[in-house]
Write a protein that holds these residues in place. Structure first.
Motif, PDB file in Angstrom:
ATOM      1  N   PRO A 157      48.252  51.889  45.401  1.00 10.81           N
ATOM      2  CA  PRO A 157      47.653  51.072  44.339  1.00 10.81           C
ATOM      3  C   PRO A 157      46.330  50.462  44.792  1.00 10.81           C
ATOM      4  O   PRO A 157      46.166  50.060  45.941  1.00 10.81           O
ATOM      5  CB  PRO A 157      48.715  49.991  44.100  1.00 10.81           C
ATOM      6  CG  PRO A 157      49.998  50.630  44.501  1.00 10.81           C
ATOM      7  CD  PRO A 157      49.646  51.513  45.675  1.00 10.81           C
ATOM      8  N   THR A 158      45.377  50.400  43.863  1.00 15.98           N
ATOM      9  CA  THR A 158      44.015  49.998  44.193  1.00 15.98           C
ATOM     10  C   THR A 158      43.484  49.035  43.143  1.00 15.98           C
ATOM     11  O   THR A 158      43.687  49.239  41.946  1.00 15.98           O
ATOM     12  CB  THR A 158      43.098  51.236  44.264  1.00 15.98           C
ATOM     13  OG1 THR A 158      43.564  52.109  45.296  1.00 15.98           O
ATOM     14  CG2 THR A 158      41.662  50.847  44.547  1.00 15.98           C
ATOM     15  N   LEU A 174      41.726  52.033  36.849  1.00 12.74           N
ATOM     16  CA  LEU A 174      42.071  51.161  37.969  1.00 12.74           C
ATOM     17  C   LEU A 174      42.002  49.698  37.562  1.00 12.74           C
ATOM     18  O   LEU A 174      41.165  49.299  36.744  1.00 12.74           O
ATOM     19  CB  LEU A 174      41.104  51.394  39.140  1.00 12.74           C
ATOM     20  CG  LEU A 174      41.172  52.749  39.845  1.00 12.74           C
ATOM     21  CD1 LEU A 174      40.087  52.830  40.913  1.00 12.74           C
ATOM     22  CD2 LEU A 174      42.544  52.991  40.447  1.00 12.74           C
ATOM     23  N   ASP A 175      42.881  48.893  38.163  1.00 23.37           N
ATOM     24  CA  ASP A 175      42.755  47.444  38.021  1.00 23.37           C
ATOM     25  C   ASP A 175      41.416  47.000  38.600  1.00 23.37           C
ATOM     26  O   ASP A 175      40.889  47.615  39.536  1.00 23.37           O
ATOM     27  CB  ASP A 175      43.883  46.737  38.777  1.00 23.37           C
ATOM     28  CG  ASP A 175      45.250  46.950  38.139  1.00 23.37           C
ATOM     29  OD1 ASP A 175      45.333  46.919  36.906  1.00 23.37           O
ATOM     30  OD2 ASP A 175      46.223  47.153  38.893  1.00 23.37           O
ATOM     31  N   ALA A 176      40.884  45.896  38.072  1.00 22.98           N
ATOM     32  CA  ALA A 176      39.607  45.375  38.561  1.00 22.98           C
ATOM     33  C   ALA A 176      39.540  43.874  38.336  1.00 22.98           C
ATOM     34  O   ALA A 176      40.019  43.366  37.313  1.00 22.98           O
ATOM     35  CB  ALA A 176      38.438  46.062  37.851  1.00 22.98           C
ATOM     36  N   VAL A 177      38.953  43.177  39.302  1.00 27.66           N
ATOM     37  CA  VAL A 177      38.643  41.749  39.165  1.00 27.66           C
ATOM     38  C   VAL A 177      37.190  41.588  39.574  1.00 27.66           C
ATOM     39  O   VAL A 177      36.803  41.998  40.668  1.00 27.66           O
ATOM     40  CB  VAL A 177      39.555  40.862  40.037  1.00 27.66           C
ATOM     41  CG1 VAL A 177      39.196  39.386  39.845  1.00 27.66           C
ATOM     42  CG2 VAL A 177      41.027  41.093  39.697  1.00 27.66           C
ATOM     43  N   PHE A 178      36.386  40.994  38.701  1.00 29.87           N
ATOM     44  CA  PHE A 178      34.943  40.962  38.945  1.00 29.87           C
ATOM     45  C   PHE A 178      34.326  39.729  38.306  1.00 29.87           C
ATOM     46  O   PHE A 178      34.888  39.113  37.393  1.00 29.87           O
ATOM     47  CB  PHE A 178      34.282  42.222  38.367  1.00 29.87           C
ATOM     48  CG  PHE A 178      34.642  42.479  36.924  1.00 29.87           C
ATOM     49  CD1 PHE A 178      33.880  41.954  35.892  1.00 29.87           C
ATOM     50  CD2 PHE A 178      35.761  43.230  36.605  1.00 29.87           C
ATOM     51  CE1 PHE A 178      34.213  42.175  34.566  1.00 29.87           C
ATOM     52  CE2 PHE A 178      36.113  43.464  35.280  1.00 29.87           C
ATOM     53  CZ  PHE A 178      35.332  42.929  34.250  1.00 29.87           C
ATOM     54  N   LEU A 326      46.875  42.761  43.048  1.00 30.55           N
ATOM     55  CA  LEU A 326      47.391  43.904  43.799  1.00 30.55           C
ATOM     56  C   LEU A 326      48.852  43.684  44.203  1.00 30.55           C
ATOM     57  O   LEU A 326      49.679  44.606  44.098  1.00 30.55           O
ATOM     58  CB  LEU A 326      46.532  44.145  45.036  1.00 30.55           C
ATOM     59  CG  LEU A 326      46.944  45.325  45.918  1.00 30.55           C
ATOM     60  CD1 LEU A 326      47.006  46.624  45.125  1.00 30.55           C
ATOM     61  CD2 LEU A 326      45.982  45.469  47.097  1.00 30.55           C
ATOM     62  N   LEU A 327      49.195  42.484  44.638  1.00 27.76           N
ATOM     63  CA  LEU A 327      50.591  42.209  44.997  1.00 27.76           C
ATOM     64  C   LEU A 327      51.503  42.337  43.781  1.00 27.76           C
ATOM     65  O   LEU A 327      52.630  42.827  43.881  1.00 27.76           O
ATOM     66  CB  LEU A 327      50.716  40.823  45.620  1.00 27.76           C
ATOM     67  CG  LEU A 327      50.068  40.638  47.000  1.00 27.76           C
ATOM     68  CD1 LEU A 327      50.296  39.224  47.505  1.00 27.76           C
ATOM     69  CD2 LEU A 327      50.593  41.663  48.005  1.00 27.76           C
ATOM     70  N   HIS A 339      44.922  45.877  34.406  1.00 26.29           N
ATOM     71  CA  HIS A 339      44.203  44.616  34.225  1.00 26.29           C
ATOM     72  C   HIS A 339      42.755  44.804  34.676  1.00 26.29           C
ATOM     73  O   HIS A 339      42.503  45.279  35.783  1.00 26.29           O
ATOM     74  CB  HIS A 339      44.826  43.504  35.074  1.00 26.29           C
ATOM     75  CG  HIS A 339      46.074  42.917  34.505  1.00 26.29           C
ATOM     76  ND1 HIS A 339      47.106  43.672  34.006  1.00 26.29           N
ATOM     77  CD2 HIS A 339      46.460  41.618  34.355  1.00 26.29           C
ATOM     78  CE1 HIS A 339      48.077  42.876  33.581  1.00 26.29           C
ATOM     79  NE2 HIS A 339      47.705  41.634  33.772  1.00 26.29           N
ATOM     80  N   GLN A 340      41.818  44.408  33.835  1.00 26.11           N
ATOM     81  CA  GLN A 340      40.402  44.362  34.217  1.00 26.11           C
ATOM     82  C   GLN A 340      39.897  42.986  33.821  1.00 26.11           C
ATOM     83  O   GLN A 340      39.670  42.698  32.645  1.00 26.11           O
ATOM     84  CB  GLN A 340      39.628  45.496  33.546  1.00 26.11           C
ATOM     85  CG  GLN A 340      40.110  46.848  34.037  1.00 26.11           C
ATOM     86  CD  GLN A 340      39.303  48.006  33.522  1.00 26.11           C
ATOM     87  OE1 GLN A 340      38.475  47.869  32.634  1.00 26.11           O
ATOM     88  NE2 GLN A 340      39.549  49.188  34.085  1.00 26.11           N
ATOM     89  N   ILE A 341      39.766  42.139  34.842  1.00 21.48           N
ATOM     90  CA  ILE A 341      39.592  40.701  34.632  1.00 21.48           C
ATOM     91  C   ILE A 341      38.188  40.281  35.029  1.00 21.48           C
ATOM     92  O   ILE A 341      37.785  40.422  36.189  1.00 21.48           O
ATOM     93  CB  ILE A 341      40.629  39.917  35.458  1.00 21.48           C
ATOM     94  CG1 ILE A 341      42.054  40.378  35.105  1.00 21.48           C
ATOM     95  CG2 ILE A 341      40.470  38.417  35.235  1.00 21.48           C
ATOM     96  CD1 ILE A 341      43.113  39.860  36.052  1.00 21.48           C
ATOM     97  N   GLY A 342      37.427  39.766  34.074  1.00 17.53           N
ATOM     98  CA  GLY A 342      36.092  39.248  34.344  1.00 17.53           C
ATOM     99  C   GLY A 342      36.106  37.732  34.419  1.00 17.53           C
ATOM    100  O   GLY A 342      36.496  37.065  33.457  1.00 17.53           O
TER     101      GLY A 342
END
Length: 357
Positions: A157-158, A174-178, A326-327, A339-342
């Motif tokens: 997982p990434t 892919l999941d993303a936090v930015f 990620l956990l 999830h793609q969280i801004g």
């Protein structure tokens, strides 16, 4: 015949009774099971307290010791960043602190800007038997952010960190936090607009994902706030090998814009912005008397003379949020939606901005 997860995990435990410890890739080879499958089974067994993992190796628990169970227990997380010592220091610190709080551990890889070593560094992290990856790949802005597709094929997982893939590519899943840098640019221009500036210049780099987003956000904010449309001044890309930094030329271009009536400038990033007040003095200009100067990143902005008003992306919160996501992904698997969280930046008000003259 298909082997059930319970049967595989029983085989893993039986094998470990005959060895002191073994690396996951070697365990997979011995059992004839794909490494990605063994990694998932090992993670599940570790969460149940039935085995222990240390530095990429697995073993049975030593009798009389406790193994902590739970979503973050004994998780080993690989993290890739393009640099340390600047912006990403705080991102890494946020992820590391969140990992420690969850009983996990982060190992760091660095793929410098311009080195084209992302894939090699990520493969090394995977070879360390990490359970998951936090990645800030060195995507080069251009027609689409290229170089992302292979990320969708990673065996663990990434979560993308301070990056977001193009919506039509495989890595978009892919999941993303930015940090929402487009909103950050809007904050900057709204502040200057509120001070009466209708012409706001942008001086920015082109070499990073952040620079790409700041430029896009600037163009959107100019339209939204009905400001004057001005050409963007290109700041040299110091991350490219062999490139020279000529902020003197940037200062000269800003001075030319001031002569045409511009009284405000947003500069990406503050490493460049803090050099400009001194360079502008050679053109007879002072900050903030002749020019309002606002910087982007807020790494060094407070150390400038004068201290610079700056957009501050939530760097630590991005790192912590990516680690926590990620956990959760590791704990819940595919039952968790992508999830793609801004996260929204803030504006730190200091002495470098004043109203239009």
């Amino acid at each position: 015949m298909t082997t059930s997860a319970q049967e595989r995990r029983t085989r893993i435990l039986d094998f470990l009774r005959g060895v002191s410890s073994i690396r996951v890739v070697e365990l997979a080879a011995q059992l004839g099971i794909p490494a990605v499958t063994v990694r998932r089974d090992v993670a599940a067994l570790a969460d149940e307290g039935k085995l222990e993992r240390t530095h990429g190796a697995v073993s049975l628990p030593v009798e009389g010791t406790d193994t902590v169970a739970g979503g973050g227990s004994q998780r080993l997380i690989g993290m890739l960043v393009p640099t340390v010592g600047k912006y990403f220091d705080e991102v890494v610190a946020g992820a590391s602190a969140a990992a420690t709080a969850a009983g996990a551990r982060v190992i760091l890889g660095i793929a410098p800007y311009g080195a084209d070593s992302d894939r090699a560094q990520i493969e090394r992290l995977v070879e360390s038997d990490v359970d998951g990856l936090l990645l800030a790949p060195n995507w080069k802005p251009g027609p689409g952010l290229v170089g992302a597709d292979w990320l969708a094929e990673l065996p663990v997982p990434t979560v993308l960190v301070e990056r977001r893939a193009e919506p039509d590519g495989p890595a978009a899943e892919l999941d993303a936090v930015f940090s929402n840098h487009r909103h950050g640019a809007l904050l900057a221009l709204r502040r200057l607009s509120d001070l009466g500036h209708r012409s706001v210049l942008l001086a920015a780099r082109r070499d990073t994902w952040t620079a790409h987003e700041v430029r896009a956000g600037y163009a959107e904010a100019v339209r939204y706030l009905a400001l004057d449309e001005l050409p963007v001044i290109d700041v040299p890309n110091t991350t490219d090998p062999g490139s020279a930094v000529d902020l003197g030329e940037v200062a000269a271009q800003i001075a030319g814009a001031v002569a045409s009536g511009v009284r405000a400038v947003l500069v990406h990033n503050d490493q460049d912005a803090i050099q400009l007040p001194g360079l502008l003095r050679s053109h007879g200009l002072s900050v903030p008397h002749d020019l309002a100067l606002l910087s982007y990143d807020d790494v060094y902005a407070a150390l400038s003379d004068p201290p610079l008003t700056a957009v501050a992306p939530p760097k630590r919160a991005v790192g912590a949020g990516a680690l926590e996501l990620l956990l959760r992904r590791l704990h819940t698997g595919n039952t968790l939606p992508v999830h793609q969280i801004g996260l929204l930046p803030t504006l730190q008000i200091r002495a470098s901005c004043r109203g239009s003259v």
